[in-house]
Design a protein around this motif. Structure first.
Motif, mmCIF file in Angstrom:
data_model
loop_
_atom_site.group_PDB
_atom_site.id
_atom_site.type_symbol
_atom_site.label_atom_id
_atom_site.label_comp_id
_atom_site.label_asym_id
_atom_site.label_seq_id
_atom_site.Cartn_x
_atom_site.Cartn_y
_atom_site.Cartn_z
ATOM 1 N N ASP A 77 29.383 -20.360 22.482
ATOM 2 C CA ASP A 77 29.035 -21.769 22.613
ATOM 3 C C ASP A 77 30.224 -22.574 22.084
ATOM 4 O O ASP A 77 30.369 -22.744 20.867
ATOM 5 C CB ASP A 77 27.758 -22.074 21.823
ATOM 6 N N GLN A 131 28.803 -14.076 24.283
ATOM 7 C CA GLN A 131 28.266 -15.380 24.662
ATOM 8 C C GLN A 131 28.761 -16.417 23.668
ATOM 9 O O GLN A 131 28.369 -16.419 22.508
ATOM 10 C CB GLN A 131 26.735 -15.333 24.672
ATOM 11 N N GLY A 149 26.377 -19.479 29.794
ATOM 12 C CA GLY A 149 27.686 -19.201 29.215
ATOM 13 C C GLY A 149 28.119 -17.770 29.459
ATOM 14 O O GLY A 149 29.099 -17.301 28.890
ATOM 15 N N ASP A 160 36.395 -19.857 22.316
ATOM 16 C CA ASP A 160 35.860 -19.770 23.679
ATOM 17 C C ASP A 160 35.959 -18.319 24.138
ATOM 18 O O ASP A 160 36.475 -17.456 23.422
ATOM 19 C CB ASP A 160 36.607 -20.716 24.631
ATOM 20 N N ARG A 203 31.469 -21.223 34.084
ATOM 21 C CA ARG A 203 30.937 -20.951 32.754
ATOM 22 C C ARG A 203 29.491 -20.468 32.869
ATOM 23 O O ARG A 203 29.103 -19.515 32.213
ATOM 24 C CB ARG A 203 31.034 -22.216 31.892
#
Lengths: 336, 336
Positions: free
Chosen positions: A79, A77, A161, A113, A157
């Motif tokens: 951010d 995950q 996420g 990412d 996304r």
């Protein structure tokens, strides 16, 4: 697209952080490879290993090459705003501010990412974007399994996420325990560690054929290619699970184009054929599957194409564009 | 949003075409219900039945009420541009130009779209749209199972128009044969006909408790609520399969808000609790599931709220807006 400073920012370093290795790729403005390295993941803190991998890759080309940006692709995950990663079930870290740590250590802007999502975005752009393809799912099958999914021209996304975490779709009810804590996840029966476990089980049960104790996934695929029956059975099982997941992806997301990559996919046809065989069985049984996906819609990542590191390069370039003072550049990110 | 003729076009007729019934809802501009009817599906050609349902509903309010548009929600693969439906595995028709047939028979503009997708779009709009919710999945569990999914503010349609066909995700490898031709699909173990089949199996095996031969899904849920052990076992199994699918939806799409409706969901808490129980077990086992979805993110469609027919009304209004001569009206559709 207007020309600007961010069109030619200088070299870009992409780092693909996986469960067993960190792959690094340094490219120039024209996408020429300046350096490519791979580093096994060990027990040290992950951020230290990523910093060391970046330094080592840059050292290889000399001090005169200074990257304009670093992109990190990682599972779990992510951010991207905060530059953190967590819940990477195959990495032992949680809530790690990896972009800040690596960026500060190297003195270079750094973005992070999701690895499969970045690879999907790069593959989609490379294939011509929304003018060529309506949809694309990139399914990465390595130490873990996840996907980057582009539907109706948009990369998913999700609020959490977590969109694309298809490694934890159900494959076998009450099946083997997964690294995520559930049981019977796709990842628990079709990723690299599962292949090695199936091989160990076969050896322990005295039906291991040419398999040796401790054979890893690559070895299982090598033996399957050489015709070993025990290895072929494992490879067929994995292909069946993956085919069902690909059918699920095609139906749930409505994607008609699936690219499969990751460590296991390096076995090429030995990896792909069992998937296609099972999908063909499903297509014969079901008009819905015939409509949803055909063999022409499934392709392996070409040998030698490292979508993970190119995806990481894509992350850095997207980050540079998103923070560009030129509004035309920023808009391109919002559209993509 | 500017006021225009299409803001107040007149009454709208919504028709929700399912595997066992056609539900009709006629509303005025202010969403007041003018008529509501339900018609069992029989062996006649589907288009004839839909036309008859529309006529009968309009007859009930008298000739002075003339609808401005008709919207049809149906399962399967819909082409909204062509106004056709096909591959509706629980309907016996293929490539049917339903919008043209119904529109011409009634002399009213008519649009068709996917039932669960339309219901999701309506629910999303009703909840305040992208300003209130980042994502929403509407899971319909009736004669069939499918979903309408909104991720990052966008309703997924997919290249094939099949996005959301989650009834054909794998639930039980080598499980019962599904209407789609595959085996072990979620729909084959957790939709209405599967519940009836499980009841018949239990009766045949002499462990049917209070279940009678020929009990339908509604009867199974009634008996489960009354405490019959045989019925409760079936209901628990269905809940476990659905919980796993909802976990899969949450992870694959990254949605954090799931509304469950359809015929089975009418059983209320008896239907929902086994789903929540299984999700709670998964949440205890897995940080990934804890992150992906919590009990507060799953809700039943409120009793009496017919998302299917309201979705069909939404289809007609979207169609009117999309063909409006006012560009402000058309833009709203493109954004939504």
């Amino acid at each position: 697209m207007t020309a600007s400073a961010t069109d030619h920012p200088g070299p870009i370093l992409g780092l693909d952080v996986g469960g067993t290795k960190i792959a690094a790729l340094l490219v120039d403005d024209g996408d020429r490879e300046l350096a490519r390295r791979s580093f096994p993941v060990d027990g040290r803190p992950l951020a230290d290993q990523v910093v060391a991998a970046a330094r080592s890759t840059l050292d290889a080309v000399g001090a005169e090459v200074r990257p304009a940006a670093i992109g990190i692709g990682a599972p779990g995950q992510i951010d991207p705003e905060a530059g953190t990663l967590r819940l990477a079930v195959n990495l032992s870290e949680a809530a790690l501010p990896i972009a800040t740590i690596v960026g500060e250590a190297l003195g270079v802007p750094c973005w992070v990412d999701h690895d499969a999502r970045a690879a999907a975005a790069w593959l989609y752009q490379r294939a011509g974007g929304s003018e060529s393809l309506g949809s694309l799912a990139y399914l990465s099958v390595g130490t873990g399994i996840s996907a980057g999914v582009i539907v109706d021209g948009r990369l998913l996304r999700g609020v959490s996420g977590l969109a694309g975490e298809v490694g934890h779709l159900l494959a076998v009810p009450e099946g083997p325990t997964c690294a995520c804590g559930l049981s019977g996840c796709l990842e628990a029966v079709a990723a690299g560690p599962a292949v090695a476990r199936l091989a160990a089980d076969a050896v322990a049960a005295g039906r291991g054929g040419a398999l040796a104790a401790g054979a890893d996934a690559a070895e299982v695929y090598r033996l399957a290619e050489a015709g070993d029956e025990a290895a072929r059975r494992i490879v067929a099982d994995v292909g069946r699970h993956l085919a069902r997941a690909i059918r699920g992806l095609a139906l749930a997301f409505g994607v008609d184009h699936v690219v499969v990559g990751g460590g296991l996919a390096r076995a090429g046809a030995t990896f792909l054929q069992p998937i296609l065989d099972e999908l063909e069985r499903e297509r014969r049984a079901s008009a819905l599957v015939r409509e949803a996906i055909g063999p022409q819609h499934i392709e392996l990542l070409p040998a030698g194409m490292e979508a993970g590191t190119w995806g990481a390069v894509h992350i850095a370039r997207s980050g540079l564009r998103a923070t560009s003072p030129d509004p035309d550049q920023r808009r391109e990110v919002a559209d993509g």
